[in-house]
Each structure stands twice: as C-alpha cells, then as structure tokens.
Design a protein around this motif. Structure first.
Motif, PDB file in Angstrom:
ATOM      1  N   ALA A 260      61.920  10.158 -54.901  1.00  0.00           N
ATOM      2  CA  ALA A 260      61.503   8.978 -55.659  1.00  0.00           C
ATOM      3  C   ALA A 260      60.231   9.266 -56.457  1.00  0.00           C
ATOM      4  CB  ALA A 260      61.281   7.793 -54.715  1.00  0.00           C
ATOM      5  N   VAL A 261      59.267   9.913 -55.816  1.00  0.00           N
ATOM      6  CA  VAL A 261      58.028  10.239 -56.529  1.00  0.00           C
ATOM      7  C   VAL A 261      58.299  11.247 -57.639  1.00  0.00           C
ATOM      8  CG1 VAL A 261      55.693  11.164 -56.287  1.00  0.00           C
ATOM      9  CG2 VAL A 261      56.653   9.748 -54.467  1.00  0.00           C
ATOM     10  N   LYS A 262      59.178  12.203 -57.375  1.00  0.00           N
ATOM     11  CA  LYS A 262      59.536  13.189 -58.395  1.00  0.00           C
ATOM     12  C   LYS A 262      60.189  12.507 -59.593  1.00  0.00           C
ATOM     13  CE  LYS A 262      62.403  17.323 -59.105  1.00  0.00           C
ATOM     14  NZ  LYS A 262      63.358  18.268 -58.456  1.00  0.00           N
ATOM     15  N   ARG A 263      61.123  11.603 -59.326  1.00  0.00           N
ATOM     16  CA  ARG A 263      61.803  10.885 -60.399  1.00  0.00           C
ATOM     17  C   ARG A 263      60.821  10.012 -61.183  1.00  0.00           C
ATOM     18  NH1 ARG A 263      65.498  10.827 -64.283  1.00  0.00           N
ATOM     19  NH2 ARG A 263      66.472   8.783 -64.603  1.00  0.00           N
ATOM     20  N   GLY A 264      59.918   9.361 -60.478  1.00  0.00           N
ATOM     21  CA  GLY A 264      58.927   8.532 -61.149  1.00  0.00           C
ATOM     22  C   GLY A 264      58.027   9.340 -62.068  1.00  0.00           C
ATOM     23  N   THR A 265      57.706  10.558 -61.645  1.00  0.00           N
ATOM     24  CA  THR A 265      56.899  11.444 -62.482  1.00  0.00           C
ATOM     25  C   THR A 265      57.660  11.842 -63.742  1.00  0.00           C
ATOM     26  OG1 THR A 265      55.781  12.305 -60.498  1.00  0.00           O
ATOM     27  CG2 THR A 265      55.584  13.598 -62.518  1.00  0.00           C
ATOM     28  N   GLU A 266      58.956  12.136 -63.588  1.00  0.00           N
ATOM     29  CA  GLU A 266      59.777  12.515 -64.739  1.00  0.00           C
ATOM     30  C   GLU A 266      59.878  11.369 -65.747  1.00  0.00           C
ATOM     31  OE1 GLU A 266      63.437  13.522 -62.924  1.00  0.00           O
ATOM     32  OE2 GLU A 266      62.795  15.514 -62.235  1.00  0.00           O
ATOM     33  N   LEU A 267      60.015  10.145 -65.255  1.00  0.00           N
ATOM     34  CA  LEU A 267      60.161   8.986 -66.131  1.00  0.00           C
ATOM     35  C   LEU A 267      58.822   8.467 -66.649  1.00  0.00           C
ATOM     36  CD1 LEU A 267      62.902   6.925 -64.229  1.00  0.00           C
ATOM     37  CD2 LEU A 267      63.189   8.406 -66.224  1.00  0.00           C
ATOM     38  N   GLU A 268      57.730   9.005 -66.107  1.00  0.00           N
ATOM     39  CA  GLU A 268      56.376   8.605 -66.497  1.00  0.00           C
ATOM     40  C   GLU A 268      56.141   7.111 -66.279  1.00  0.00           C
ATOM     41  OE1 GLU A 268      55.787   9.914 -70.509  1.00  0.00           O
ATOM     42  OE2 GLU A 268      55.626  12.023 -69.942  1.00  0.00           O
ATOM     43  N   VAL A 269      56.599   6.606 -65.131  1.00  0.00           N
ATOM     44  CA  VAL A 269      56.331   5.217 -64.785  1.00  0.00           C
ATOM     45  C   VAL A 269      54.888   5.086 -64.317  1.00  0.00           C
ATOM     46  CG1 VAL A 269      58.726   4.802 -64.154  1.00  0.00           C
ATOM     47  CG2 VAL A 269      57.101   5.492 -62.387  1.00  0.00           C
ATOM     48  N   ASP A 270      54.423   3.859 -64.157  1.00  0.00           N
ATOM     49  CA  ASP A 270      53.050   3.630 -63.709  1.00  0.00           C
ATOM     50  C   ASP A 270      52.930   3.687 -62.194  1.00  0.00           C
ATOM     51  OD1 ASP A 270      51.980   3.096 -66.357  1.00  0.00           O
ATOM     52  OD2 ASP A 270      53.111   1.220 -66.281  1.00  0.00           O
ATOM     53  N   VAL A 271      53.947   3.170 -61.499  1.00  0.00           N
ATOM     54  CA  VAL A 271      53.865   3.053 -60.044  1.00  0.00           C
ATOM     55  C   VAL A 271      55.197   3.422 -59.405  1.00  0.00           C
ATOM     56  CG1 VAL A 271      53.257   1.554 -58.102  1.00  0.00           C
ATOM     57  CG2 VAL A 271      52.250   1.119 -60.341  1.00  0.00           C
ATOM     58  N   VAL A 272      55.134   4.171 -58.300  1.00  0.00           N
ATOM     59  CA  VAL A 272      56.294   4.411 -57.454  1.00  0.00           C
ATOM     60  C   VAL A 272      56.056   3.671 -56.142  1.00  0.00           C
ATOM     61  CG1 VAL A 272      57.689   6.098 -56.214  1.00  0.00           C
ATOM     62  CG2 VAL A 272      56.787   6.648 -58.485  1.00  0.00           C
ATOM     63  N   LEU A 273      56.942   2.752 -55.836  1.00  0.00           N
ATOM     64  CA  LEU A 273      56.816   1.905 -54.645  1.00  0.00           C
ATOM     65  C   LEU A 273      57.868   2.351 -53.635  1.00  0.00           C
ATOM     66  CD1 LEU A 273      55.183  -0.637 -53.721  1.00  0.00           C
ATOM     67  CD2 LEU A 273      57.054  -2.021 -54.628  1.00  0.00           C
ATOM     68  N   VAL A 274      57.421   2.872 -52.487  1.00  0.00           N
ATOM     69  CA  VAL A 274      58.338   3.442 -51.501  1.00  0.00           C
ATOM     70  C   VAL A 274      58.471   2.496 -50.307  1.00  0.00           C
ATOM     71  CG1 VAL A 274      58.818   5.393 -49.982  1.00  0.00           C
ATOM     72  CG2 VAL A 274      57.709   5.776 -52.197  1.00  0.00           C
ATOM     73  N   ASP A 275      59.686   2.022 -50.089  1.00  0.00           N
ATOM     74  CA  ASP A 275      59.977   1.141 -48.952  1.00  0.00           C
ATOM     75  C   ASP A 275      60.441   1.994 -47.771  1.00  0.00           C
ATOM     76  OD1 ASP A 275      60.547  -1.133 -47.409  1.00  0.00           O
ATOM     77  OD2 ASP A 275      62.624  -1.143 -48.095  1.00  0.00           O
ATOM     78  N   THR A 276      59.796   1.851 -46.623  1.00  0.00           N
ATOM     79  CA  THR A 276      60.173   2.610 -45.434  1.00  0.00           C
ATOM     80  C   THR A 276      60.885   1.705 -44.439  1.00  0.00           C
ATOM     81  OG1 THR A 276      58.047   2.185 -44.333  1.00  0.00           O
ATOM     82  CG2 THR A 276      58.206   4.151 -45.735  1.00  0.00           C
ATOM     83  N   ALA A 277      61.522   2.318 -43.456  1.00  0.00           N
ATOM     84  CA  ALA A 277      62.272   1.555 -42.459  1.00  0.00           C
ATOM     85  C   ALA A 277      61.323   0.789 -41.556  1.00  0.00           C
ATOM     86  CB  ALA A 277      63.146   2.492 -41.628  1.00  0.00           C
ATOM     87  N   GLY A 278      61.715  -0.418 -41.179  1.00  0.00           N
ATOM     88  CA  GLY A 278      60.950  -1.167 -40.204  1.00  0.00           C
ATOM     89  C   GLY A 278      61.033  -0.498 -38.851  1.00  0.00           C
ATOM     90  N   ARG A 279      59.952  -0.534 -38.122  1.00  0.00           N
ATOM     91  CA  ARG A 279      59.926   0.152 -36.825  1.00  0.00           C
ATOM     92  C   ARG A 279      58.967  -0.560 -35.887  1.00  0.00           C
ATOM     93  NH1 ARG A 279      59.731   5.335 -38.894  1.00  0.00           N
ATOM     94  NH2 ARG A 279      60.367   4.382 -40.835  1.00  0.00           N
ATOM     95  N   LEU A 280      59.185  -0.371 -34.617  1.00  0.00           N
ATOM     96  CA  LEU A 280      58.291  -0.950 -33.610  1.00  0.00           C
ATOM     97  C   LEU A 280      57.096  -0.023 -33.415  1.00  0.00           C
ATOM     98  CD1 LEU A 280      60.940  -2.142 -31.014  1.00  0.00           C
ATOM     99  CD2 LEU A 280      59.746  -3.520 -32.720  1.00  0.00           C
ATOM    100  N   GLN A 281      55.916  -0.629 -33.278  1.00  0.00           N
ATOM    101  CA  GLN A 281      54.707   0.176 -33.188  1.00  0.00           C
ATOM    102  C   GLN A 281      54.618   0.967 -31.890  1.00  0.00           C
ATOM    103  OE1 GLN A 281      54.863  -3.024 -32.857  1.00  0.00           O
ATOM    104  NE2 GLN A 281      53.644  -3.704 -31.122  1.00  0.00           N
ATOM    105  N   ASN A 282      55.426   0.617 -30.882  1.00  0.00           N
ATOM    106  CA  ASN A 282      55.365   1.326 -29.593  1.00  0.00           C
ATOM    107  C   ASN A 282      56.446   2.404 -29.466  1.00  0.00           C
ATOM    108  OD1 ASN A 282      57.518  -0.390 -29.464  1.00  0.00           O
ATOM    109  ND2 ASN A 282      56.994  -1.288 -27.489  1.00  0.00           N
ATOM    110  N   LYS A 283      57.157   2.703 -30.542  1.00  0.00           N
ATOM    111  CA  LYS A 283      58.167   3.754 -30.535  1.00  0.00           C
ATOM    112  C   LYS A 283      57.577   5.007 -31.175  1.00  0.00           C
ATOM    113  CE  LYS A 283      61.420   1.209 -28.722  1.00  0.00           C
ATOM    114  NZ  LYS A 283      61.922   1.463 -27.353  1.00  0.00           N
TER     115      LYS A 283
END
Length: 401
Positions: A260-283
C-alpha cells in the motif's frame, strides 16, 4: 360401306401411333431446353466476407446498448469540511453535561460546601470516568479556589469550572493529524484498535476527514483476517474517489501494508492510511504481528501517525487497551468513538493523563461525517452549555496538518 370401314381402320392406326409416341417420350424423359438465343450477362460475385462466430443475443444487446448509451460513473461525494463539524459538538455532547457540567454546577452552587458535598463531587467525577488521580487534583483545586472566592455567583462558578476542566484536558502535544511524509513521500498513518471498537468504519471516516481537508488518500486493507473488512474499506474509499490496496484473505498483513505504501508513493498521493486487524490487547501473538506490520512499513520510511481507535463507552477498560497498544506501536493520537452516546465524557481526561497521548478526533454519531477534530475549548463549552445554547455558534475547527 367399304369406305366407312376404311376410315375406321385409318383412325385406329393413328390412335395406336399416338399412344406409342407418348410411351416413348415418357421413357426417355424430358427433352433438354435449348440454350437461349440471347446471351445472359453473368452476375458479379461479392467479395468473400471474413467468417464471424455468431454471438448470443444478450451479448449483442449489451454491445448495442454500450454504443448508444452513455456510461454513467458513480458520483464522488464531497465530505463536509471539518471546520463545520464542530457545530454538532455542542448539541451531541450536551447529553453528557448532566454528569460533568450541570451536575458539577449544581453541587458547587450550594450554600455550604462541606465534606459531604465534596465527596459527591468526587463521586460524580469518578463516575464520569475522569479517573481517580485527575479527580483528586480537580477537587483539590476547586476547593481552594471556591474558598478564596467566598461569595460565588453562577457566572463565577461556571467560569471557574470551565478553567479547571480546560486545565485538566490540556496536554503538551500537537492535536493535529500529522500527514507530512519525509522527502516528498506520502504521509503514512497506521490505524490500530481492539475488536469491536468500530476500527474499520472509523478508518473510513478518517479518510473522509483527510479528503475534506484537501488530501489525496490511498487506503491499505491490512486486515486480511476478514474479507468483509476490505470490502467495507473499498466502499468507504469509493465514495470519495480513493484507491484501496488489498490482498487475498489470510495474506500477510505486513506485506499488504508494504504494498500500500509502495503504491501510494507511485501515485504520489498525500497520505497512505493503513487499516490493521482488530485484536485483543492481551493476545501476545496478535500484538507481535502488529509490531511486524510497523517494522515492515518503516522500510519505506517512518510512520508519521499511529491512531488508536477507542470506544468511549468502555470507560476505564479502555486505558489498559491503550497502554498495551502504545507499548507495541508508539501510539501518537487517540480517536474516541461513540462519545455522543455516553454520559462518561471524562474518559478524554483519563486517557490523556494515563498515556500522555492527545485525543485528536472524536466520533459524534454514525453518519459518514460525524468524526470531528477534538478541540478542548469547544468540548468544555459543550459540557457546560445550557440546553437552549447546546447548538451554539459555529467555531472553526482545528485543521489537519
């Protein structure tokens, strides 16, 4: 008599000859037609056409419709400017002012502020999720200042309470969302959070906040455990004309984030927003994986912002969640969701005091543009506002850097 017989004989002979002639003609077949006396001009042959496979009727119909009808592209939405969203802050947070606003004003307005009253004030603040240590500090300063004031008018008490709540909410940190990448590269924002906090939805709303402030955004669907999460993110992105980079279900989240960051760099966008999986803090395993995502993305360059999504209704439980995430991925800002649906607005104070991390955005509803930049003054004004003035005046919001 002889003549009559002669003629009869001749007739019989002629009849016999005719019958024989008919039989002969039928046995030999029809006689060929002689060639015409006038020559026939030959017809010029058409050039041979290239063969074409017959197409089904529905295919031909589609091609015909395509050539005759104009293709209609889906309309791109223009998100509401972030500055105007703070108008809602006063109205929607007025649901919390019974605890932090009207409740405190009512107690401080009593003729005599004895120990019982101060205990009620302490209990009210703790119930509002302000936290034990901040509550003690607020109460101590209120006791000292009311003692100095002596006679207390309603305006004086409101001003006093406004100052103390503002003091409790202030933090020495920048509340703007950092979107400035290094060396001309896109700014990279990592979005993290626990299961059930509305992380993917909030990620889509954050994208709208950035687009509303004139940023070109690309989203990375690094939540590969749920195909629905990537689909949901594509829906949010499509509405504002942004692209989404996603992988197959179960793919390595770090790899998707890297792409995603690589693609964003190629397209010269301003921001790359990366959504990660939800997870429990005790795992531990899931938290280690989140750390891996961070390390892999940083091969492109530093992560400019890590936003932790917290559900305001979880109260003090949210503090433990925030603490673990901060240790793993250096949380730089908090997004509090469902703040309009909870009477425990004091969680804003508790989170900031415990983590020394600023609240940067607050969720005020379920609408696509119900995410607003957090502003201390407007927040306190809403908590202390009268019912009639809850809608307040429009005040410009804090810009996104």
């Amino acid at each position: 008599m002889e003549n009559w017989q002669t003629w009869l004989l001749v007739a019989v002979v002629l009849l016999a000859v005719a019958v024989v002639a008919v039989v002969v003609v039928r046995s030999r077949g029809k006689r060929e037609i002689p060639p015409p006396t006038t020559p026939i001009t030959p017809v010029a042959e058409k050039p041979e056409q290239p063969s074409r496979t017959a197409e089904p009727d529905h295919v031909a119909a589609v091609e015909s419709a395509t050539t005759t009808a104009e293709v209609v592209e889906p309309a791109i939405e223009v998100p509401e400017p972030t500055a105007g969203r703070l108008v809602r802050l006063r109205a929607r947070l007025s649901r919390s002012n019974n605890a932090l606003g009207k409740g405190l004003l009512s107690l401080l307005s009593r003729d005599r502020l004895d120990d019982d009253v101060w205990e009620e004030i302490e209990e009210l603040l703790i119930t509002a999720d302000v936290g034990l240590e901040p509550t003690m500090q607020i109460v101590e300063r209120l006791r000292e200042r009311t003692r100095v004031l002596g006679t207390r008018t309603s305006d004086q008490l409101r001003e006093l309470l406004h100052e103390e709540l503002t003091r409790a909410l202030e933090i020495d940190a920048d509340r703007s969302v950092n979107t400035s990448g290094a060396d001309g590269k896109p700014g990279v924002i990592l979005v993290v959070g626990v299961n059930g906090a509305g992380k993917t939805t909030t990620c889509g709303k954050v994208a709208r906040v950035l687009v509303a402030d004139g940023k070109r955004v690309l989203l990375g669907a690094a939540d590969t455990f749920r195909a629905a999460a990537a689909d949901q993110l594509e829906t949010w992105a499509g509405r504002v004309g942004s692209e989404v980079v996603r992988g197959a279900e179960g793919a390595d989240p770090a790899s998707v984030a890297f792409d995603a960051v690589k693609r964003g760099t190629e397209l010269e966008v301003d921001v790359v927003l990366v959504d990660t999986a939800g997870r429990l803090q005790n795992k531990a395993g899931l938290m280690d994986e989140l750390g891996k995502v961070k390390r892999v993305v940083e091969k492109h360059g530093p992560i400019d912002e890590t936003l932790l999504i917290l559900d305001a209704t979880t109260g003090q439980n949210g503090l433990e969640q925030a603490r673990v995430f901060t240790e793993v991925c250096d949380v730089s800002g908090v997004v509090l969701t469902k703040l309009d649906g909870s009477a425990k607005g004091g969680i804003v104070i508790a989170v900031q005091r415990r983590l020394n991390v600023p609240v940067k955005l607050i969720g005020l509803g379920e609408g696509p543009d119900d995410l607003a930049p957090f502003d201390v003054t407007q927040f306190v004004d809403a908590l202390l506002a009268d019912g009639d003035s809850a809608t307040g005046d429009s005040v410009a919001g804090q810009p996104v850097a």
